[in-house]
Design a protein around this motif. Structure first.
Motif, PDB file in Angstrom:
ATOM      1  N   GLU A 145      -4.883   7.246  -2.867  1.00  0.00           N
ATOM      2  CA  GLU A 145      -5.222   6.733  -2.110  1.00  0.00           C
ATOM      3  C   GLU A 145      -6.961   5.953  -1.807  1.00  0.00           C
ATOM      4  O   GLU A 145      -6.689   5.275  -2.374  1.00  0.00           O
ATOM      5  CB  GLU A 145      -5.468   7.580  -0.600  1.00  0.00           C
ATOM      6  CG  GLU A 145      -4.774   7.363  -0.036  1.00  0.00           C
ATOM      7  CD  GLU A 145      -3.313   8.775  -0.177  1.00  0.00           C
ATOM      8  OE1 GLU A 145      -2.106   8.929  -0.750  1.00  0.00           O
ATOM      9  OE2 GLU A 145      -4.127   9.638  -1.483  1.00  0.00           O
ATOM     10  N   ILE A 146      -7.266   6.478  -3.321  1.00  0.00           N
ATOM     11  CA  ILE A 146      -8.793   6.778  -4.116  1.00  0.00           C
ATOM     12  C   ILE A 146      -8.766   5.207  -5.456  1.00  0.00           C
ATOM     13  O   ILE A 146      -9.174   4.782  -5.211  1.00  0.00           O
ATOM     14  CB  ILE A 146      -9.147   8.125  -5.190  1.00  0.00           C
ATOM     15  CG1 ILE A 146     -10.158   8.794  -4.007  1.00  0.00           C
ATOM     16  CG2 ILE A 146     -10.651   7.408  -6.513  1.00  0.00           C
ATOM     17  CD1 ILE A 146     -10.557  10.078  -4.593  1.00  0.00           C
ATOM     18  N   GLY A 162     -12.355   2.928   3.059  1.00  0.00           N
ATOM     19  CA  GLY A 162     -14.197   2.804   2.043  1.00  0.00           C
ATOM     20  C   GLY A 162     -13.849   1.118   1.727  1.00  0.00           C
ATOM     21  O   GLY A 162     -15.154   0.918   1.286  1.00  0.00           O
ATOM     22  N   LEU A 163     -12.827   0.263   2.520  1.00  0.00           N
ATOM     23  CA  LEU A 163     -13.000  -0.965   2.517  1.00  0.00           C
ATOM     24  C   LEU A 163     -14.065  -2.171   3.837  1.00  0.00           C
ATOM     25  O   LEU A 163     -14.079  -2.585   4.199  1.00  0.00           O
ATOM     26  CB  LEU A 163     -11.596  -1.534   2.601  1.00  0.00           C
ATOM     27  CG  LEU A 163     -10.560  -1.684   1.376  1.00  0.00           C
ATOM     28  CD1 LEU A 163      -9.575  -2.134   1.722  1.00  0.00           C
ATOM     29  CD2 LEU A 163     -11.430  -1.364  -0.045  1.00  0.00           C
ATOM     30  N   VAL A 190       0.554  -1.623   0.292  1.00  0.00           N
ATOM     31  CA  VAL A 190      -0.392  -0.331   0.169  1.00  0.00           C
ATOM     32  C   VAL A 190       0.814   1.510  -0.189  1.00  0.00           C
ATOM     33  O   VAL A 190       0.258   2.319  -0.540  1.00  0.00           O
ATOM     34  CB  VAL A 190      -1.005   0.054   1.168  1.00  0.00           C
ATOM     35  CG1 VAL A 190      -2.098  -1.055   0.846  1.00  0.00           C
ATOM     36  CG2 VAL A 190       0.107   0.285   2.784  1.00  0.00           C
ATOM     37  N   ALA A 197      -3.721  -5.045   3.755  1.00  0.00           N
ATOM     38  CA  ALA A 197      -5.869  -3.715   3.074  1.00  0.00           C
ATOM     39  C   ALA A 197      -6.466  -5.035   4.647  1.00  0.00           C
ATOM     40  O   ALA A 197      -7.149  -4.430   5.287  1.00  0.00           O
ATOM     41  CB  ALA A 197      -6.358  -3.935   2.848  1.00  0.00           C
ATOM     42  N   PHE A 208      -7.867   1.467   5.184  1.00  0.00           N
ATOM     43  CA  PHE A 208      -8.447   2.315   3.847  1.00  0.00           C
ATOM     44  C   PHE A 208      -9.934   2.355   4.027  1.00  0.00           C
ATOM     45  O   PHE A 208     -10.253   0.945   4.224  1.00  0.00           O
ATOM     46  CB  PHE A 208      -8.715   1.207   2.719  1.00  0.00           C
ATOM     47  CG  PHE A 208      -7.366   1.600   2.114  1.00  0.00           C
ATOM     48  CD1 PHE A 208      -6.545   2.497   1.450  1.00  0.00           C
ATOM     49  CD2 PHE A 208      -6.217   0.896   2.363  1.00  0.00           C
ATOM     50  CE1 PHE A 208      -5.504   2.814   0.872  1.00  0.00           C
ATOM     51  CE2 PHE A 208      -4.974   0.305   2.223  1.00  0.00           C
ATOM     52  CZ  PHE A 208      -4.472   2.339   0.759  1.00  0.00           C
ATOM     53  N   GLU A 254      -8.054   2.295  -3.668  1.00  0.00           N
ATOM     54  CA  GLU A 254      -8.852   1.683  -2.128  1.00  0.00           C
ATOM     55  C   GLU A 254      -9.661   1.029  -3.337  1.00  0.00           C
ATOM     56  O   GLU A 254     -10.259  -0.383  -3.087  1.00  0.00           O
ATOM     57  CB  GLU A 254      -9.612   2.841  -1.524  1.00  0.00           C
ATOM     58  CG  GLU A 254     -10.910   3.083  -1.025  1.00  0.00           C
ATOM     59  CD  GLU A 254     -11.585   3.976  -0.186  1.00  0.00           C
ATOM     60  OE1 GLU A 254     -12.635   4.260  -0.315  1.00  0.00           O
ATOM     61  OE2 GLU A 254     -10.766   3.984   1.025  1.00  0.00           O
ATOM     62  N   ALA A 276     -11.088  -2.749  -3.054  1.00  0.00           N
ATOM     63  CA  ALA A 276     -11.867  -3.033  -3.307  1.00  0.00           C
ATOM     64  C   ALA A 276     -12.732  -4.236  -4.278  1.00  0.00           C
ATOM     65  O   ALA A 276     -13.513  -5.351  -3.761  1.00  0.00           O
ATOM     66  CB  ALA A 276     -12.882  -1.680  -3.688  1.00  0.00           C
TER      67      ALA A 276
END
Length: 198
Positions: free
Chosen positions: A66-67, A125-126, A40, A117, A123, A70, A74
């Motif tokens: 980062e977006i 969003g995960l 990461v 992760a 993150f 992620e 995902a």
């Protein structure tokens, strides 16, 4: 939703030119490979270099590193979730658990970034997909236990930690692991989970 679709959905320009979409696809593929190898902490510059585009193109297509990471994580974790869902449909709960465990540990062994992760690399969003993976793992373990295919004295959360521990450092006591060490470790763990309690 794929990482490309997720990034396009976040973009105000919903139908980019064909070359812009190709660049985005190349960036996603490069990010996935870089995550696997580097983890990461991979930089935007490294991802752009691997994709064969400039850093300016990176930031025209991607709001931030980062977006992108992620979105890629995902996508990969959604693939793991799909494996868990298939495993839950197997008539033999023990076999279903073994199939998921093998795919899950392989993913952790082959992708440094996914391993990080899953270990909580930060993150937000995960959180949803990680929660779903926990839920499926619990179902797989409890289903296998109810069928007598797994020791009844082990909590499902213990299984999560045991599976995470199957992938090890490449060195120990002067020994060097080969690329398939995780498979041998997993075989020992699966044998221990299916055996009678001590």
């Amino acid at each position: 939703m794929t990482a490309v679709e997720r990034l396009l959905a976040d973009d105000a320009d919903r139908s980019p030119r064909a070359d812009a979409r190709r660049n985005l696809e190349r960036l996603v593929a490069a990010a996935r490979a870089a995550l696997a190898e580097v983890g990461v902490e991979v930089t935007a510059q490294e991802i752009a270099r691997r994709a064969g585009v400039g850093k300016g193109t990176f930031y025209r297509r991607i709001p931030s590193r980062e977006i992108l990471l992620e979105a890629v994580l995902a996508e990969v974790l959604a693939e793991a979730l799909a494996v868990a869902d298939r495993a839950l449909t197997r008539p033999d709960p023990g076999q279903g658990f073994r199939e998921f465990a093998t795919a899950y540990v392989r993913l952790r062994a082959e992708s440094c970034g996914v391993n990080e992760a899953l270990g909580g690399a930060g993150f937000p969003g995960l959180d949803g997909v990680l929660s779903e993976i926990r839920s499926r793992l619990r179902q797989l373990v409890e289903r296998a236990q109810a069928a007598g295919a797994m020791r009844p004295d082990i909590d499902w959360a213990d299984v999560a930690f045991v599976l995470a521990g199957v992938t090890t450092d490449p060195h120990t006591i002067g020994l060097r692991a080969d690329d398939r060490q995780w498979e041998r470790n997993l075989a020992v763990v699966l044998d221990g989970l299916s055996g009678a309690p001590c």
